[in-house]
Structure formats: structure tokens, C-alpha cells
Enzyme design. Structure first.
Site, short mmCIF file in Angstrom:
data_model
loop_
_atom_site.label_atom_id
_atom_site.label_comp_id
_atom_site.label_asym_id
_atom_site.label_seq_id
_atom_site.Cartn_x
_atom_site.Cartn_y
_atom_site.Cartn_z
CB THR A 170 -0.88 -0.06 1.29
OG1 THR A 170 -1.55 -1.08 1.15
CG2 THR A 170 -1.79 1.06 1.05
CD GLU A 219 -3.03 -6.23 0.83
OE1 GLU A 219 -2.62 -5.18 1.75
OE2 GLU A 219 -4.12 -6.78 1.05
CG LEU A 258 -4.86 -10.29 0.65
CD1 LEU A 258 -3.74 -10.92 0.67
CD2 LEU A 258 -5.89 -11.11 -0.20
CD GLU A 271 -3.28 -8.54 9.78
OE1 GLU A 271 -2.71 -7.47 9.85
OE2 GLU A 271 -3.44 -9.16 11.22
N GLY A 325 -8.73 -0.98 14.62
CA GLY A 325 -7.28 -0.87 14.58
C GLY A 325 -6.60 -1.89 13.69
CB CYS A 375 -4.75 -2.05 6.61
SG CYS A 375 -3.67 -3.29 6.26
CE LYS A 395 -0.04 0.77 6.05
NZ LYS A 395 0.74 0.14 4.98
NE ARG A 413 1.04 -5.66 11.95
CZ ARG A 413 1.49 -5.93 10.63
NH1 ARG A 413 2.25 -5.26 10.22
NH2 ARG A 413 0.87 -6.95 10.20
C1 UDX Z 1 -8.26 -4.46 6.25
C2 UDX Z 1 -9.30 -4.64 4.91
O1 UDX Z 1 -10.38 -5.24 5.39
C3 UDX Z 1 -8.60 -5.28 4.12
O2 UDX Z 1 -9.35 -5.18 2.87
C4 UDX Z 1 -7.23 -4.41 3.70
O3 UDX Z 1 -6.59 -5.11 2.63
C5 UDX Z 1 -6.44 -4.48 5.00
O4 UDX Z 1 -7.15 -4.10 5.94
P1 UDX Z 1 -7.48 -5.95 8.53
O5 UDX Z 1 -6.90 -4.96 8.97
O6 UDX Z 1 -7.19 -7.28 8.54
O7 UDX Z 1 -7.99 -5.53 6.85
O8 UDX Z 1 -9.12 -5.78 9.26
P2 UDX Z 1 -10.62 -5.77 9.31
O9 UDX Z 1 -11.09 -7.08 9.33
O10 UDX Z 1 -11.14 -4.90 8.07
O11 UDX Z 1 -11.01 -4.88 10.29
C6 UDX Z 1 -10.05 -3.64 10.71
C7 UDX Z 1 -10.42 -3.14 12.01
O12 UDX Z 1 -11.99 -2.78 11.89
C8 UDX Z 1 -10.45 -4.22 13.04
O13 UDX Z 1 -10.19 -3.54 14.29
C9 UDX Z 1 -11.86 -4.58 13.39
O14 UDX Z 1 -12.30 -4.92 14.71
C10 UDX Z 1 -12.65 -3.44 13.01
N1 UDX Z 1 -13.93 -3.51 12.54
C11 UDX Z 1 -14.20 -4.08 11.34
C12 UDX Z 1 -15.12 -3.05 13.21
O15 UDX Z 1 -15.00 -2.59 14.30
N2 UDX Z 1 -16.21 -3.10 12.93
C13 UDX Z 1 -16.72 -3.83 11.76
O16 UDX Z 1 -17.91 -3.70 11.26
C14 UDX Z 1 -15.50 -4.48 10.96
#
Ligand code: UDX
Length: 442
Positions: free
Chosen positions: A121, A149, A151, A153, A255, A258, A261, A325
Site C-alpha cells: 500500500t 491487495e 486481504l 487478516e 485497529g 491497515c 495507516k 498492531r
Molecule cells: C483491512 C481490510 O479489510 C483489507 O481489505 C485490507 O487489505 C487490509 O485492511 P484488516 O486490517 O485485516 O483488513 O481488518 P478488518 O477485518 O478489515 O478490520 C479492521 C478493523 O476494523 C478491526 O479492528 C476490526 O475489529 C474493526 N471493525 C471491522 C469494526 O470495528 N467493525 C466492523 O464492522 C468491521
């Protein structure tokens, strides 16, 4: 079938590389950290990602893990850049790892042929700088493609093999076609566009998802004041096909590596380009405040937190990952310590890492709850749904539960004697902690 070199064995690089081997390509994954490569060669993934090790095993003959640049580049047609781009102190992207890859490609010699594909990114405009850097190093024949991407986690393997879309940004259509052909076998719409727009898709997508979360968190905060239930509200909203149900789960803030940041990247990018992105300011501020709201909920029930024992259940920034993170748990633990509370924490997989040393880390959820004056669900681990909450009540000093993820059914928990408070859920007005026992007169 193509030969792919992947630079960076982190989340993006490993999942991308291993999934491309699943599509039949030969993939060499190169990293500079010997422990990672050794672990990978032993069939183990250096990250907690469901399904990844199975794919590694199944595609072993098509996968190479190496520290050696020449071995990675041997016969490669594509060079995937999947290195970390962490924020610098100014919040800008640290692209030093990207430039190292470019330098290494140049050192590999002017005859290096192929297409460089940016998966990391990066701020909008990075592709242009990389193109210039390649040309300046005589690598004018190396193509450049931005292929961000998406993706998440915990579901990254599924997300790669079942993408909602594949975004490909390029100056040369031949480069775009070549990268598109790599994804043959995946059923997804391919968005072929220019490099700048492809870079912006990534940042805008994450910023929008973060905005949805901050929005529903603010709705939750209002629900608490007017007696509505955010879970019902989110359902009623989300069934509107213009809104959709995803990313409307209220909680204690987002948090991860991604969202925080990428949202600050985009805010800064706008600022550096002369535009004040007000909405993102609010998204970030709401998120920071949301992490701290649990403290005032605890104080509402317990008064001063000085000397109170608070159990934090979950450390990871979300379930099904060991990643801490930008985890809300860190902010919450520090706030509670600052309020004079004693903090005990538990997580099934995440390592406490850089939590303050004053925090007590224990191996079990019930152990964390021993003699606790309150429990806070911080990560939506399935184990917490299965926990015996009646037993939990028995080991706690005060049966107070703040459900930071609205994970549990309020009435079920209340029925075993807890004072329960969720996020944006109707608090039971008559609910109060049991009177402290009158000291027995001698
Ligand atoms: C995210 C994006 O989903 C992904 O497409 C990108 O490539 C990378 O960043 P990720 O950081 O793994 O992925 O987590 P994600 O499942 O999206 O959740 C991000 C944060 O939002 C987490 O802290 C999660 O608890 C929070 N969240 C997510 C909420 O508080 N409410 C929601 O409805 C969804």
C-alpha cells in the site's frame, strides 16, 4: 504458468505468493529476515493466518523461500513488491523497503526483464516515482503495474482466492494484460485503470470502511443516550441494498496495520496536495475516542478505578489473528493504568508485545477474571462466547461486564447475575451493582 518473484514474506507477500502457487504458478518468496525463511522452509508460516500452511504444503513443489536475490529472480517474469510501508513520524509512507527492491533489481543487471507489480500500500503518485527510478537505473524495459491487495487478516487466503474485484493500474496495456492473466482461475471483475486511480482505490476503500465503522460507533453512542439498540439499527440500515450490512459492527474502534495507516496516508496525501480532508479527521478522532469510552463506562459503575482490578479479554486488534498492531487493547490498558487500575489481560494467540510492563498477562480467561471488579471484552474471540459466564461471575469480585464487541446476548449474561453493558445497546436502567455487603458488626 508463470514464474513469480515475491519481495517480502509478510501478510501481503506470503498470502499472495502462496495463493499464486495454488493457481499453478512457480513462486519464489524472498525476504531479508533469516528466521522467517527458515520457518517457511520448515513448512511453518511466520504469521497466524488460517489455511495458509495447508496451501503451503499442497503447493510445496511450486514454492521457494529464499534470502538470495539471484535465486528469487531466476527465470522470474514478475516481481511482486509486497514489502512493508509503515508510517514515518510525519505519517508519510516509509518507502525505503520499496527502493531497496528497485536497487536490487538494478544490481541484478540491465538484462532483467519482466513486470514489477506493486502490492504494497503506497501513497498515490508512488508508481510514477518508481517508474522514474526504474528508468533512471536503465530498467526501462521492466513494466510497472499497481495491483493493490484487499486481504483482511484472518480471512486473507479466502479473500485472495475469492476476490470481490482485481484492480490493475498500468501505463502499458500489455503489462496490465500480463498481470490479469496471472489471476486466471479467479472469478472476479477486473478493474483495469491507470496507475494513480489504482493506487487511490486501495486508500479510498480502506478509508471508506473506516468511515463506516466510525459512523456506526457514533450512532451507537447516540443510541445509548436515546434508548435505541445499535445492533437493531445496523440491521435496519444494512438491509438497504444502497448501504449493505458489512462493516456496521459497533465496537471499541478499529485497529490493525491497515486502516489507521491508510486513513492517515490519505489524509496527509490530501493535505500535501492542498486539500483539507475534514471527514477523515473526524473518522480518526472518533476512533481514538471510541477506544477510550470503555473507561467512562467502567467509572459509571465503579466510580474511581484506583485499586480496581480490570480484566481485558482479548488483545489482538480483531479475532482470528495474533496481530496487535494499532490494537485498541493497548490504548485501553494504558488508560486504565493511568486511572490507577490493576490490569490483567488474556488472549488465546496474541503476544502482549509492547503492552506496558505493569499489565499482568495470564494464560486463561477465567484466570484473568479472578477477583476482578470488571471484565471488558476487547476482541471478539469465539472462546468468549463459549465461556461459562456463571463460573466467571463466581470468580469475579464484582460481576460487571463491558462487552466492547457486542459479542454476547445481554439477557443471557444478565440472567447469570452480571451487570452487562455493550456498545450502543440499551442499558437496563434498573441495573446496578449489588450493594457492597454491610460489614458484619462484631
Ligand atoms: C483491512 C481490510 O479489510 C483489507 O481489505 C485490507 O487489505 C487490509 O485492511 P484488516 O486490517 O485485516 O483488513 O481488518 P478488518 O477485518 O478489515 O478490520 C479492521 C478493523 O476494523 C478491526 O479492528 C476490526 O475489529 C474493526 N471493525 C471491522 C469494526 O470495528 N467493525 C466492523 O464492522 C468491521
Amino acid at each position: 504458468m508463470a514464474n513469480i518473484a515475491v519481495f517480502g514474506a509478510g501478510y501481503a507477500g506470503l498470502v499472495t505468493g502462496v495463493c499464486f502457487s495454488e493457481l499453478g504458478h512457480n513462486v519464489a518468496i524472498r525476504d531479508v529476515v533469516p528466521e522467517k525463511i527458515h520457518r517457511l522452509r520448515s513448512g511453518k508460516a511466520p504469521i497466524f493466518e488460517p489455511g495458509l500452511e495447508d496451501l503451503m504444503e499442497r503447493n510445496d513443489e511450486r514454492l521457494t523461500y529464499t534470502l538470495d536475490l539471484a535465486e528469487a529472480l531466476e527465470g522470474a517474469d514478475f516481481f511482486f513488491v509486497c514489502v512493508g510501508t509503515p508510517p514515518t513520524y510525519s505519517g508519510d509512507a516509509d518507502l525505503s523497503a520499496v527502493w531497496s527492491v528497485i536497487d536490487e533489481l538494478a544490481r541484478a543487471g540491465k538484462e532483467t526483464h519482466g513486470t514489477l507489480v506493486m502490492k504494497s500500500t503506497v501513497p498515490v503518485g508512488t508508481g510514477e516515482k518508481v517508474r522514474a527510478a526504474l528508468d533512471a537505473r536503465g530498467l526501462t524495459h521492466v513494466g510497472y503495474v499497481s495491483c493493490p491487495e484487499f486481504l483482511a487478516e484472518g480471512t486473507a487466503v479466502r479473500d485472495f482466492l475469492n476476490p470481490d474485484r482485481i484492480v490493475i493500474g498500468a501505463w502499458e496495456s500489455a503489462d496490465a494484460d500480463a498481470v490479469e492473466s496471472l489471476h486466471r482461475g479467479l472469478d472476479a471483475e477486473v478493474v483495469k485503470t491507470d496507475v494513480y486511480s489504482a493506487e487511490m482505490v486501495k486508500l479510498a476503500a480502506n478509508a471508506y470502511l473506516g468511515t463506516r465503522i466510525s459512523f456506526i460507533n457514533e450512532i451507537a453512542n447516540v443510541c445509548e443516550l436515546v434508548g435505541a439498540d445499535v445492533e437493531q439499527v445496523a440491521r435496519g440500515m444494512g438491509l438497504d441494498r444502497r448501504i449493505g450490512t458489512h462493516y456496521l459492527r459497533a465496537g471499541i474502534g478499529f485497529g490493525g496495520s491497515c486502516f489507521p495507516k491508510d486513513i492517515s496516508f490519505l489524509k496527509l496525501l490530501a493535505g500535501n496536495s492542498g486539500y483539507h480532508f475534514q471527514l477523515l479527521n473526524a473518522v480518526i478522532e472518533v476512533n481514538e475516542l471510541q477506544k477510550r469510552r470503555v473507561v467512562s463506562k467502567l467509572q459509571k459503575h465503579l466510580g474511581s478505578l484506583r485499586g480496581k482490578r480490570v480484566a481485558l479479554l482479548g488483545l489482538a486488534f480483531k479475532a482470528n489473528t495474533d496481530d496487535m498492531r494499532e490494537a485498541p487493547s493497548k490504548v485501553l490498558a494504558s488508560r486504565l493504568l493511568a486511572e490507577g487500575a490493576e490490569v490483567r489481560v488474556w488472549d488465546p494467540v496474541a503476544h502482549p508485545g509492547d503492552l506496558q510492563p505493569a499489565v499482568t498477562v495470564v494464560d486463561g480467561a477465567l484466570e484473568a477474571l479472578e477477583d476482578a471488579d470488571a471484565a471488558v471484552i476487547v476482541t471478539e474471540w469465539a472462546e468468549l462466547r463459549e465461556l461459562d459466564w456463571a463460573q466467571a461471575r463466581d470468580v469475579m469480585r464484582t460481576p460487571l461486564l463491558i462487552d466492547g464487541r457486542n459479542l454476547l446476548e445481554p439477557e443471557e449474561v444478565r440472567s447469570v447475575g452480571f451487570v452487562y453493558e455493550g456498545i450502543g445497546r440499551v442499558a437496563n436502567a434498573f441495573e446496578g451493582l449489588p450493594e457492597a455487603e454491610e460489614p458484619k458488626l462484631a
